[in-house]
Design a protein around this motif. Structure first.
Motif, PDB file in Angstrom:
ATOM      1  N   VAL A  78       0.849  -1.198   0.000  1.00  0.00           N
ATOM      2  CA  VAL A  78       0.000   0.000   0.000  1.00  0.00           C
ATOM      3  C   VAL A  78       0.885   1.248   0.000  1.00  0.00           C
ATOM      4  N   LEU A  79       0.586   2.175  -0.916  1.00  0.00           N
ATOM      5  CA  LEU A  79       1.320   3.442  -0.988  1.00  0.00           C
ATOM      6  C   LEU A  79       0.364   4.582  -0.629  1.00  0.00           C
ATOM      7  N   ILE A  80       0.702   5.286   0.443  1.00  0.00           N
ATOM      8  CA  ILE A  80      -0.130   6.408   0.896  1.00  0.00           C
ATOM      9  C   ILE A  80       0.622   7.675   0.537  1.00  0.00           C
ATOM     10  N   ALA A  81       0.076   8.423  -0.412  1.00  0.00           N
ATOM     11  CA  ALA A  81       0.869   9.465  -1.074  1.00  0.00           C
ATOM     12  C   ALA A  81       0.665  10.852  -0.490  1.00  0.00           C
ATOM     13  N   GLY A  82      -0.272  11.026   0.434  1.00  0.00           N
ATOM     14  CA  GLY A  82      -0.573  12.385   0.872  1.00  0.00           C
ATOM     15  C   GLY A  82      -0.949  13.235  -0.333  1.00  0.00           C
ATOM     16  N   ASP A  83      -0.681  14.533  -0.263  1.00  0.00           N
ATOM     17  CA  ASP A  83      -1.100  15.409  -1.359  1.00  0.00           C
ATOM     18  C   ASP A  83      -0.111  15.448  -2.520  1.00  0.00           C
ATOM     19  N   LEU A  84       0.854  14.538  -2.519  1.00  0.00           N
ATOM     20  CA  LEU A  84       1.672  14.411  -3.725  1.00  0.00           C
ATOM     21  C   LEU A  84       0.829  13.859  -4.865  1.00  0.00           C
ATOM     22  N   VAL A  85      -0.260  13.165  -4.512  1.00  0.00           N
ATOM     23  CA  VAL A  85      -1.138  12.612  -5.537  1.00  0.00           C
ATOM     24  C   VAL A  85      -2.582  13.046  -5.271  1.00  0.00           C
ATOM     25  N   PHE A  86      -3.200  13.577  -6.308  1.00  0.00           N
ATOM     26  CA  PHE A  86      -4.634  13.876  -6.313  1.00  0.00           C
ATOM     27  C   PHE A  86      -5.252  13.003  -7.406  1.00  0.00           C
ATOM     28  N   LEU A  87      -6.507  12.610  -7.230  1.00  0.00           N
ATOM     29  CA  LEU A  87      -7.151  11.844  -8.290  1.00  0.00           C
ATOM     30  C   LEU A  87      -8.586  12.340  -8.499  1.00  0.00           C
ATOM     31  N   ASP A  88      -8.884  12.691  -9.735  1.00  0.00           N
ATOM     32  CA  ASP A  88     -10.211  13.183 -10.125  1.00  0.00           C
ATOM     33  C   ASP A  88     -10.605  14.413  -9.322  1.00  0.00           C
ATOM     34  N   ARG A  89      -9.611  15.086  -8.768  1.00  0.00           N
ATOM     35  CA  ARG A  89      -9.795  16.330  -8.019  1.00  0.00           C
ATOM     36  C   ARG A  89      -8.546  17.157  -8.301  1.00  0.00           C
ATOM     37  N   ALA A  90      -8.736  18.409  -8.661  1.00  0.00           N
ATOM     38  CA  ALA A  90      -7.586  19.193  -9.097  1.00  0.00           C
ATOM     39  C   ALA A  90      -6.595  19.425  -7.963  1.00  0.00           C
ATOM     40  N   PRO A  91      -5.294  19.241  -8.231  1.00  0.00           N
ATOM     41  CA  PRO A  91      -4.258  19.492  -7.224  1.00  0.00           C
ATOM     42  C   PRO A  91      -4.198  20.964  -6.801  1.00  0.00           C
ATOM     43  N   THR A  92      -3.772  21.169  -5.561  1.00  0.00           N
ATOM     44  CA  THR A  92      -3.632  22.526  -5.031  1.00  0.00           C
ATOM     45  C   THR A  92      -2.150  22.914  -5.024  1.00  0.00           C
ATOM     46  N   THR A  93      -1.885  24.204  -5.252  1.00  0.00           N
ATOM     47  CA  THR A  93      -0.490  24.630  -5.429  1.00  0.00           C
ATOM     48  C   THR A  93      -0.025  25.794  -4.543  1.00  0.00           C
ATOM     49  N   PRO A  94      -0.680  26.110  -3.429  1.00  0.00           N
ATOM     50  CA  PRO A  94      -0.244  27.330  -2.715  1.00  0.00           C
ATOM     51  C   PRO A  94       1.202  27.276  -2.224  1.00  0.00           C
ATOM     52  N   HIS A  95       1.720  26.102  -1.936  1.00  0.00           N
ATOM     53  CA  HIS A  95       3.115  26.013  -1.475  1.00  0.00           C
ATOM     54  C   HIS A  95       3.934  25.077  -2.357  1.00  0.00           C
ATOM     55  N   ALA A  96       3.501  24.955  -3.595  1.00  0.00           N
ATOM     56  CA  ALA A  96       4.115  23.956  -4.472  1.00  0.00           C
ATOM     57  C   ALA A  96       5.346  24.499  -5.187  1.00  0.00           C
ATOM     58  N   ASP A  97       6.273  23.585  -5.449  1.00  0.00           N
ATOM     59  CA  ASP A  97       7.347  23.818  -6.405  1.00  0.00           C
ATOM     60  C   ASP A  97       7.082  22.798  -7.508  1.00  0.00           C
ATOM     61  N   ILE A  98       6.513  23.274  -8.614  1.00  0.00           N
ATOM     62  CA  ILE A  98       5.952  22.346  -9.589  1.00  0.00           C
ATOM     63  C   ILE A  98       7.032  21.489 -10.247  1.00  0.00           C
TER      64      ILE A  98
END
Ligand SMILES: [Zn+2]
Lengths: 325, 260
Positions: free
Chosen positions: A205-225
């Motif tokens: 099992v891989l639990i990705a936290g917010d590194l992975v979003f699915l069918d929901r748009a990712p959020t970027t307020p603190h992201a380094d794309i």
């Protein structure tokens, strides 16, 4: 910026208002008297693996901020929880759920990153069971209070009594052995400066936290794309079974990794091209998104937010100096 | 839920306060509209006009940096464009005098609560044409209010400018410019005095202003503006002179390809 009395944060202001004549006007802020309760519906994914799916929505007074997935794993050593939800109340309900599902006490609570929808339930757990990386802990230290203000504003009374709590256990790179589960912490970066993913070496099992979003748009307020895309490539290289994203459905396979990469590429390219043509924030926000994103929850909403996040960085980094010295 | 602050303000003021004697009802139904009108829109009749558009984000991601665009390009003969926010502690945000420029400005402002944001375009006949929209200031989930400014020594960067000019197909020059400046309102808790850029003037080779911006304290830190200038085809640069309320002068020069 300005205006609130000295030392008065928004949540203290709300607390102060509650006892005054102004209280009757404050119901618009969600300070209703009736106790609020989340409906936590655990979905079993495999033997001893459950998750509570977050609403595919923005944080609101309707959902109480319960928009992120939380995970409960059974192990010989006790219940393992990943992420604690948006509030003290959610954390309390999740702790009860984890004990009920496993019939055991809680052995470990992992916090994947410092975002408020993932860590404000920390308060409901014993500090030494809470574990994360130094980067996540530093993030909660520096931003926790500001996040609390923002969350009180966005989710209202659901947040009552909630304060930021730092995990008491710092994770290294070695896996933790729970008998029938061996959880390897993966210290990564991209969605924020410090993202913790968790991999069960026994079950895959891989639990990705917010590194992975699915069918929901990712959020970027603190992201380094750029870093995020590299991290997704690394995650894609792990041969895993079930993939549990931070937001969106858990499923076997890597669809979430691919989709998150595609989203980031799509919006980054579109925003930079528009920026380089001289479009301003409103003009770039108004551009259409490609058709495939129509199936993604909150696509326009997160795109609009990402335009604002990226524009400030692009203005600082891509324009030449023009001042005359 | 989307307009909590607004509804409270209306409730506190009670019914019947809203603009009973006004010639035209405020489409945004703001209790402070009558005073905005008399304070900032003097010298001519006032009409609400859909040709004056204000765009605000559907979500306030950062209360210190809310992008605003005012666009009155569909209205001929605009000599002045005034931006106000009814429920801001300082209501007057900026004024554009588009001598040889489009009646268009985008910039960012600070807000601390939901508020109507309006653009009032005065045409050559003196009439004020007013458009606007409601800015809902609810926070953005994974976001938080801006961190306190970390930069210890503002003096080292203040006045630094970055920007670019794009020649448009119609020959006009689209300017995007960012000037480093703290834009302190003087209203903050730590008694920092007001310190802000109060004017920016853009000109071409003739030195006559193409556009003049009068800025006020609510304009965000590091003001970043977009303007469209009727720059002569042979001009090779846009020159900008800024001035702050402490007498600081900030000059920039943005190169632009002459029109071929
Ligand atoms: Zn997050």
């Amino acid at each position: 910026m300005q205006g609130l009395p000295p030392g008065m944060t928004r949540r203290r202001l709300l607390a102060a208002l509650a006892g005054t004549a102004a209280a009757q006007y404050v119901s618009a802020f969600g300070l209703e008297a009736s106790p609020l309760s989340y409906t936590l519906k655990p979905q079993q994914l495999a033997k001893g693996v459950w998750y509570v799916a977050g609403a595919q929505e923005a944080i609101s007074r309707d959902n109480g901020g319960a928009i992120a997935n939380t995970v409960v794993l059974d192990s010989k050593a006790g219940a393992i929880v990943v992420d604690t939800g948006p509030s003290l109340r959610y954390g309390q309900q999740l702790a009860t759920l984890a004990r009920d599902l496993t019939n055991k006490d809680i052995a470990r609570v992992y916090v994947t990153h410092f975002h408020p929808d993932h860590m404000f339930g920390n308060q409901a757990f014993r500090p030494d069971t809470l574990a994360s990386s130094t980067g996540v802990i530093d993030g909660i230290k520096s931003m926790g209070s500001a996040f609390a203000d923002a969350m009180y504003y966005a989710a209202g009374d659901w947040m009552r009594g909630t304060e930021p709590v730092m995990p008491g256990t710092i994770l290294g790179t070695e896996p933790e052995d729970f008998g029938d589960r061996i959880i390897r912490p993966l210290h990564m970066t991209g969605h924020t400066a410090a993202d913790l993913a968790l991999f069960d070496e026994v079950s895959g099992v891989l639990i990705a936290g917010d590194l992975v979003f699915l069918d929901r748009a990712p959020t970027t307020p603190h992201a380094d794309i750029a870093r995020w895309r590299n991290t997704l490539a690394a995650l894609g290289g792990i041969s895993h079974g079930l993939l549990i994203p931070g937001h969106g459905p858990a499923e076997p396979g890597a669809r979430g990794i691919a989709q998150t990469r595609q989203w980031l590429e799509t919006i980054e390219t579109q925003i930079i091209e528009a920026f380089d043509k001289g479009l301003d924030v409103a003009e770039t926000t108004a551009l259409a998104l490609p058709a495939w994103t129509e199936k993604i929850a909150l696509a326009r909403y997160e795109y609009e937010r990402s335009v604002m996040h990226l524009y400030a960085k692009l203005e600082a980094s891509r324009w030449p100096r023009v001042d005359v010295r | 839920m989307r307009r909590p602050v607004m509804s409270i303000c209306l409730a506190l003021l009670g019914p019947g306060m809203a603009a009973a004697a006004e010639p035209a009802l405020d489409p945004l139904n703001s209790p402070v509209w009558p005073s905005i009108r008399s304070k900032y829109l003097s010298g001519g009749p006032v009409v609400f006009d859909d040709r004056v558009k204000v765009s605000v984000p559907s979500i306030v991601e950062n209360q210190a940096q809310v992008p605003i665009t005012a666009d009155a390009r569909n209205l001929p003969g605009v000599k002045k464009l005034v931006i106000v926010a009814d429920l801001n502690p300082i209501q007057h945000i900026l004024t554009l005098t588009p001598a040889k420029a489009s009646a268009y400005i985008s910039f960012r402002m600070k807000v601390e609560q939901g508020t109507p944001v309006r653009a009032a375009a005065q045409t050559e006949d003196g009439v004020w044409h007013v458009g606007g929209t409601y800015l809902s200031a609810a926070g953005g989930g994974c976001s938080a209010p801006a961190l306190a400014r970390g930069e210890a020594r503002w003096s080292a960067t203040v006045g630094q400018a970055q920007g670019k000019v794009w020649r448009q197909p119609d020959g006009s020059a689209r300017v995007r410019l960012r000037v480093r400046h703290p834009m302190d309102t003087g209203l903050a808790r730590n008694n920092t005095p007001a310190y802000f850029i109060e004017s920016l003037q853009m000109s071409g080779s003739s030195r006559d202003p193409l556009a003049t911006l009068e800025l006020f304290e609510p304009v965000s830190e590091d003001p970043t503006v977009t303007l469209m200038l009727r720059l002569p085809a042979t001009d090779a640069s846009v020159d900008v002179e800024g001035r702050d309320n402490n007498g600081g002068i900030y000059k920039s020069s943005l190169p632009v390809a002459p029109q071929s």
